[in-house]
Write an enzyme that holds these catalytic residues in place. Structure first.
Site, PDB file in Angstrom:
ATOM      1  N   CYS A   1      44.536  13.844  -0.029  1.00  0.00           N
ATOM      2  CA  CYS A   1      46.232  13.111  -0.569  1.00  0.00           C
ATOM      3  C   CYS A   1      47.061  13.709  -1.571  1.00  0.00           C
ATOM      4  CB  CYS A   1      44.912  12.476  -1.202  1.00  0.00           C
ATOM      5  SG  CYS A   1      43.396  11.752  -0.192  1.00  0.00           S
TER       6      CYS A   1
ATOM      7  N   TRP B   1      46.204 -15.695 -16.862  1.00  0.00           N
ATOM      8  CA  TRP B   1      45.245 -16.256 -15.758  1.00  0.00           C
ATOM      9  C   TRP B   1      45.959 -14.457 -14.845  1.00  0.00           C
ATOM     10  CZ3 TRP B   1      41.855 -19.290 -14.032  1.00  0.00           C
ATOM     11  CH2 TRP B   1      42.410 -21.000 -14.222  1.00  0.00           C
TER      12      TRP B   1
ATOM     13  N   ALA C   1      33.829  16.391   2.670  1.00  0.00           N
ATOM     14  CA  ALA C   1      33.257  15.524   3.477  1.00  0.00           C
ATOM     15  C   ALA C   1      31.536  16.633   3.256  1.00  0.00           C
ATOM     16  CB  ALA C   1      33.238  14.826   4.316  1.00  0.00           C
TER      17      ALA C   1
END
Lengths: 451, 451
Positions: free
Chosen positions: B48, B437, B13
């Site tokens: 991570c 699908w 950050a």
């Protein structure tokens, strides 16, 4: 008396429609009398699986059948195979059929008609195009014909057309041990991608040992007593023991046209969003045009995924329920040799053609965090509208775990997100699955910056 | 004179913010004077990735560093490592720091302050919790401490907590050859999933040879001269040569709290959607609360993907541009042993807790067409609001090529699609990638039918 429903075409769209109509009617306490006719030998199969059967990944055509005639019959659908519809009278409400097994003609009256006649391979309009040994691959029966043709003396294959079916068939034939040449008119294979990505497809095909001939128009097929012997193009003549056509398909709507039903410019049936064509007439699948939400126009996109959804929508409405097919955004993907490729929406070429003010960006990233083993290259190209920032389309080419990411772009197109917002959506991240900015978001961010 | 920007915390950050602020200011022809302090040894690394380093997939911590201090310095950021901020005075505009290398205190004045202090592992409040040999894993330095501890005599590991970090660390330790026991308070591991899916995680952990102890609360750590020797729970005592904590984290906001800055109930800083906390004070990453678009509430979700995006938004705004962080929907995924797992939005348990009228459905399908080799099982659970049909959340558990499909659900949550519409979106289909699908759409269809 129960309404009589007649379904022409017993594959994905037709049988989805029939099954869903029965289910919907039954839930409402109503009966339907459903007959499905098909000129072939099969019901409800995966045509998309044919190259994998020919390539040897799938042992038998039966494995591609999702539901057999017997299963459909057990569900109350009267399936008639080898039964070809040859005329429709929408005024009188009947369809004339030829029962090829019994060798006789019949007329079936109907209250509701479902047209699911699919698509037919296009053949180049050149001398020799109808020779033996030249195959379009659209039905299981077509696949069976190709397999029957393969054998000891069949060593050289030429595939005409380097689109989805052409490339999948080329790979299948390489895996069968054939020497394969692919010829295509466009400058790079897979011309539903922009050529700068097509070059990667070209390289992957060559890595697999294919001979790739681009910018080559077929001018004739040479033939001998046994059928085709070579494909003649304006870039050379290529000997062939078998030829497979991947030159596209057209909607199989000759019957519908003769019956005076409304067709679009592609020859596909025009339906409303309930899949209704006219009073008592419905259609779905490869024989219809579909609303493209990005182009804001009708298009012909023959894909099993649309056929299944449209069939289900059709069946719900025919059965007395309410459903609508909301259109498509032009998503497609495949795997060619060691490369996955995908697209949705507009390519840069499409945007230029449509005269849209746009930006196009291309980024290179990895499929997982770059520090992990198995991180593979992925290329994402993205096109956005200027000045709105609306995503117009995306293309992805890469190794394992690349192409299915196109779904994120398809969802963004569906809801008309800007690339700026797409860059900020909450996509899943962990090192084995993605870089911390997903490659799709890296592209979106770059496109937003460019705007 | 250029504005002085002080960044506390030099990881994702903070350094995203610093870099983007410089870039944005430069594009506008302005200068910034940026200092970044961090008490650790590293900048801009993938926390991570630590389990993959410990597990042996990544050779060195340096491989996890996206940008080194030298690279940041070359970009014009004055990076000070081993430099810990110990007090903030927002009235006077300075931060007091301890330079651990030089052993002295300094005060840095600022015009704009960026708080990116991250999160700190929670330690169970039981006897022995501060013993040697018990590790939280949050920073590269923590990872290095674990690796330094491993060696010849260290055979038995106990991992406390079966969430993302706990499971990733458990797998890493198994791969290092340790005998691993995982203890967790919940009835099933991975309690950010509903327990019916947690059972699959449980089974996967056992397949990998882990000893899994659920519904077990830690009551103490036994210690000897060398540190921890066992983990005591109300379900038994488990000998341990090393203990790893996966018991969650809290925002590292002691400094911010002492400075009187606004915190939410989780202890995370409250920002607006430009990442501004107060006049001249900004924050991003694991130390802030984030707007959850599905819960419509502030939450603390410490993930690198949010930290990077928030940092970029912060930097754009600080640098004089305009950007907003639009919130999250609660997407996360990981891979545990041979199982991939993912979630987004609300679980069924969350929906019950929130008192939402809802339906929940679970479907089993395959990751590719069932007739192809490599078609693996995938389970999709979906929760939808009644009667609106709005998707509330989804969970996926399956083998290879399962979990990243959660992104489609995240996009549907982002734009508040109904499950009925999600079932009809244009997702990519080809046999090597999906059933016709998509499993996500099978679940959406079933949920829509249930409504």
């Amino acid at each position: 008396m129960a309404d009589r429903v007649l379904v022409i075409g017993a594959d994905a769209a037709g049988m989805s429609a029939a099954s869903q109509a029965l289910r919907t009617a039954k839930a409402a306490g109503r009966d339907l009398d459903v007959i499905a006719v098909d000129r072939g030998h099969w019901t409800s199969y995966s045509a998309c699986g044919i190259p994998y059967w020919i390539g040897g990944d799938v042992a038998s055509p039966g494995a591609l059948v999702a539901r057999t005639p017997e299963e459909h019959r057990a569900n109350g659908i009267d399936v008639r195979l080898l039964t070809e519809a040859v005329a429709i009278d929408t005024e009188a409400g009947w369809v004339e059929v030829v029962d090829h097994a019994a060798g006789r003609r019949d007329r079936f009256g109907y209250d509701q008609l479902v047209i699911a006649t699919g698509a037919a391979p296009l053949r180049p309009d050149v001398p020799g195009a109808d020779a033996a040994g030249i195959y379009g691959v659209q039905t299981l029966d077509d696949g069976g014909a190709v397999i029957a043709h393969l054998g000891g003396d069949v060593r050289r294959a030429v595939v005409v057309g380097a689109g989805y079916i052409g490339l999948e068939m080329a790979e299948a034939l390489v895996r069968r041990g054939l020497s394969v040449t692919v010829v295509d008119r466009a400058p790079e294979p897979m011309n539903t991608l922009d050529p700068d990505l097509g070059t990667q497809v070209h390289a992957a095909m060559e890595r697999m040992g294919m001979d790739v001939v681009t910018s080559a128009a077929v001018t004739a097929f040479e033939t001998g007593p046994g059928g085709v012997t070579a494909v003649v193009t304006d870039a050379g003549t290529f000997p062939a023991d078998i030829v497979v056509l991947g030159t596209g398909v057209r909607p199989a709507t000759d019957l519908a046209r003769a019956a005076g039903l409304p067709l679009g410019p592609s020859g596909g049936l025009r339906t409303d969003d309930t899949q209704r064509v006219a009073d008592g007439v419905w259609a779905a699948g490869d024989c219809v045009e579909t609303w493209d939400r990005v182009r804001r126009d009708w298009v012909h996109v023959p894909l099993g995924t649309h056929a299944n959804k449209q069939g289900r929508v059709l069946g719900t409405n025919l059965g007395g329920g309410a459903a609508r097919f909301p259109g498509i955004v032009g998503t497609a993907l495949t795997k060619v040799c060691d490369l996955e490729l995908a697209r949705t929406g507009l390519t840069e070429g499409d945007a230029v053609e449509a005269g849209l003010d746009h930006v196009a960006v291309t980024i290179e990233s990895t499929t997982r965090s770059g520090y992990l083993p198995g991180a593979e290259p992925i290329t994402v190209k993205m096109v956005a509208e200027r000045p709105t920032g609306r995503l117009l389309g995306a293309q992805i080419v890469g190794r394992d775990d690349s192409a299915k990411r196109i779904d994120v772009c398809a969802m963004a197109l569906w809801t008309e997100l800007t690339v700026g917002e797409l860059a900020m959506t909450d996509l899943a991240y962990a090192p084995p699955f993605s870089s911390v900015w997903d490659p799709v978001q890296i592209a979106a961010r770059k496109a937003a910056d460019r705007l």
